[in-house]
Scaffold this active site. Structure first.
Site, PDB file in Angstrom:
ATOM      1  N   ASN A  13       0.877  -1.173   0.000  1.00 11.37           N
ATOM      2  CA  ASN A  13       0.000   0.000   0.000  1.00 11.37           C
ATOM      3  C   ASN A  13       0.914   1.222   0.000  1.00 11.37           C
ATOM      4  O   ASN A  13       1.571   1.509   1.009  1.00 11.37           O
ATOM      5  CB  ASN A  13      -0.858  -0.040   1.250  1.00 11.37           C
ATOM      6  CG  ASN A  13      -2.210   0.612   1.116  1.00 11.37           C
ATOM      7  OD1 ASN A  13      -2.943   0.692   2.098  1.00 11.37           O
ATOM      8  ND2 ASN A  13      -2.608   1.083  -0.053  1.00 11.37           N
ATOM      9  N   GLN A  66      -6.532  11.080  -1.661  1.00  9.67           N
ATOM     10  CA  GLN A  66      -6.557   9.863  -2.463  1.00  9.67           C
ATOM     11  C   GLN A  66      -6.484  10.175  -3.960  1.00  9.67           C
ATOM     12  O   GLN A  66      -6.590  11.333  -4.375  1.00  9.67           O
ATOM     13  CB  GLN A  66      -7.813   9.062  -2.122  1.00  9.67           C
ATOM     14  CG  GLN A  66      -7.778   8.532  -0.693  1.00  9.67           C
ATOM     15  CD  GLN A  66      -8.944   7.611  -0.392  1.00  9.67           C
ATOM     16  OE1 GLN A  66     -10.076   8.058  -0.260  1.00  9.67           O
ATOM     17  NE2 GLN A  66      -8.658   6.328  -0.277  1.00  9.67           N
ATOM     18  N   CYS A  75      -6.425   5.813   7.212  1.00 13.64           N
ATOM     19  CA  CYS A  75      -5.817   4.760   6.410  1.00 13.64           C
ATOM     20  C   CYS A  75      -4.818   4.049   7.309  1.00 13.64           C
ATOM     21  O   CYS A  75      -3.859   4.676   7.773  1.00 13.64           O
ATOM     22  CB  CYS A  75      -5.141   5.333   5.175  1.00 13.64           C
ATOM     23  SG  CYS A  75      -4.215   4.110   4.212  1.00 13.64           S
ATOM     24  N   ASN A 185     -15.694   0.925   1.206  1.00 11.37           N
ATOM     25  CA  ASN A 185     -14.672   0.017   0.720  1.00 11.37           C
ATOM     26  C   ASN A 185     -15.268  -1.385   0.681  1.00 11.37           C
ATOM     27  O   ASN A 185     -16.189  -1.705   1.446  1.00 11.37           O
ATOM     28  CB  ASN A 185     -13.461   0.036   1.648  1.00 11.37           C
ATOM     29  CG  ASN A 185     -12.821   1.406   1.748  1.00 11.37           C
ATOM     30  OD1 ASN A 185     -12.047   1.809   0.901  1.00 11.37           O
ATOM     31  ND2 ASN A 185     -13.159   2.145   2.799  1.00 11.37           N
ATOM     32  N   GLU A 203     -10.647  -0.299  -2.868  1.00 11.08           N
ATOM     33  CA  GLU A 203     -10.654   0.873  -2.006  1.00 11.08           C
ATOM     34  C   GLU A 203     -11.412   2.048  -2.603  1.00 11.08           C
ATOM     35  O   GLU A 203     -11.172   2.451  -3.751  1.00 11.08           O
ATOM     36  CB  GLU A 203      -9.220   1.303  -1.679  1.00 11.08           C
ATOM     37  CG  GLU A 203      -8.521   0.359  -0.711  1.00 11.08           C
ATOM     38  CD  GLU A 203      -7.365   1.041  -0.011  1.00 11.08           C
ATOM     39  OE1 GLU A 203      -7.561   2.143   0.540  1.00 11.08           O
ATOM     40  OE2 GLU A 203      -6.272   0.463  -0.024  1.00 11.08           O
ATOM     41  N   ARG A 204     -12.299   2.575  -1.792  1.00  7.82           N
ATOM     42  CA  ARG A 204     -12.976   3.825  -2.101  1.00  7.82           C
ATOM     43  C   ARG A 204     -11.933   4.930  -2.210  1.00  7.82           C
ATOM     44  O   ARG A 204     -11.030   5.042  -1.397  1.00  7.82           O
ATOM     45  CB  ARG A 204     -13.957   4.146  -0.951  1.00  7.82           C
ATOM     46  CG  ARG A 204     -14.711   5.440  -1.083  1.00  7.82           C
ATOM     47  CD  ARG A 204     -15.544   5.727   0.163  1.00  7.82           C
ATOM     48  NE  ARG A 204     -14.715   6.024   1.329  1.00  7.82           N
ATOM     49  CZ  ARG A 204     -15.174   6.521   2.482  1.00  7.82           C
ATOM     50  NH1 ARG A 204     -16.472   6.747   2.642  1.00  7.82           N
ATOM     51  NH2 ARG A 204     -14.357   6.755   3.490  1.00  7.82           N
ATOM     52  N   CYS A 213      -4.703  -3.238   2.379  1.00  7.06           N
ATOM     53  CA  CYS A 213      -5.594  -2.245   2.986  1.00  7.06           C
ATOM     54  C   CYS A 213      -5.641  -2.536   4.475  1.00  7.06           C
ATOM     55  O   CYS A 213      -6.173  -3.564   4.901  1.00  7.06           O
ATOM     56  CB  CYS A 213      -6.991  -2.323   2.371  1.00  7.06           C
ATOM     57  SG  CYS A 213      -8.179  -1.189   3.144  1.00  7.06           S
TER      58      CYS A 213
END
EC number: 5.1.1.7
Length: 276
Positions: A13, A66, A75, A185, A203-204, A213
């Site tokens: 990530n 994002q 996050c 999500n 992921e949104r 995530c």
């Protein structure tokens, strides 16, 4: 004009980290451009960090923008990256991370970074989800979904094998479902054969599957325990990018542990004021 960044990732990530005092007039536009993996540097988001060393332990104010240009309140892997960034600058093994979802403590443990993730909730108003009662294993778009907020909303579904699911096809109708006023999500999990779980997450804000995530890993552990699928502590979770561990401390808060790596440093161009 250019702005310096450092690239970090937690189990795949990945994030560009920019000091918050660097002037970027349109953070959303910069994220849309530079998070693009073909046209930009490529990342799951940009972390703007402000380090406050006068506190003990040091504090870091974290803002995550994002790839769609929107700001996310929390996050897990991003907060772990922020903690590693701050620890390298201060020499501390503990820091406090101020996020829009609350203040979280992070500690270095045997080389990994552990961060408190707050208290997960199934309360439909807090998720949020349009329901009168908490949503457990409700069929939505072919998946039996449980809704939980682990700093951000997650629709968690257990399947026989995560690799058998076309997540890019299944997730968007759930992510944008009418049931979710803020979107959600989408995280799927399957038993790994050793008491833990394999993970995949859409992921949104990224609007795609990511290699890892952290909030989704916590969602898997919380939902698995609630549904009686595990009583382990820690719960081992395996996203495509590596291995995470979710534990539950004496205050009832979830903690997330895993590695963080510094990839490289660079600069991004700030174009005309009308663009950025």
């Amino acid at each position: 004009m250019t702005v310096p960044f450092q690239k970090y990732h937690g189990t795949g990530n990945d994030f560009l980290i920019i000091p918050a005092d660097e002037y970027v007039s349109n953070r959303g536009a910069l994220a849309e451009r530079e998070c693009d993996r073909e046209e930009g540097v490529g990342a799951d988001g940009i972390l703007y960090l402000a380090l406050e060393e006068r506190f003990s332990p040091p504090r870091v104010v974290m803002t995550l923008v994002q790839p769609d240009g929107a700001t996310a309140p929390m996050c897990g892997n991003g907060a772990r990256c922020a903690a590693e960034w701050a620890m390298r600058r201060t020499g501390a093994d503990s820091v406090m991370i101020d996020t829009q979802a609350g203040t979280l403590r992070a500690d270095r443990t045997d080389g990994d970074i552990t961060i408190e993730m707050g208290t997960p909730t199934f309360d439909p108003k807090a998720v949020p989800v349009r329901a009168d009662e908490p949503v457990f294993e409700q069929e939505i778009e072919g998946l039996e979904v449980t809704m939980v907020n682990t700093g951000v909303p997650h629709a968690v579904a257990f399947v026989d094998d995560v690799d058998d699911i076309d997540l890019e096809a299944v997730a968007p109708p759930i992510r944008y479902g009418d049931e979710f006023p803020a979107g959600t999500n989408v995280t799927i999990a399957s038993p790994d054969g050793s008491g833990g779980f394999d993970q995949r997450s859409y992921e949104r804000g990224v609007e795609a599957e990511t290699d890892s995530c952290g909030t989704g890993a916590v969602g898997i552990a919380v939902v698995a325990r609630r549904l009686g699928r595990t009583d382990a502590d820690p719960v081992d979770v395996h996203p495509p990018g590596g291995h995470l561990r979710v534990s539950f401390n004496d205050r009832g808060n979830a903690t997330l542990t895993g590695p963080v790596e510094h990839e490289f440093d660079g600069e991004v161009a700030i174009k005309s004021p009308t663009e950025l």
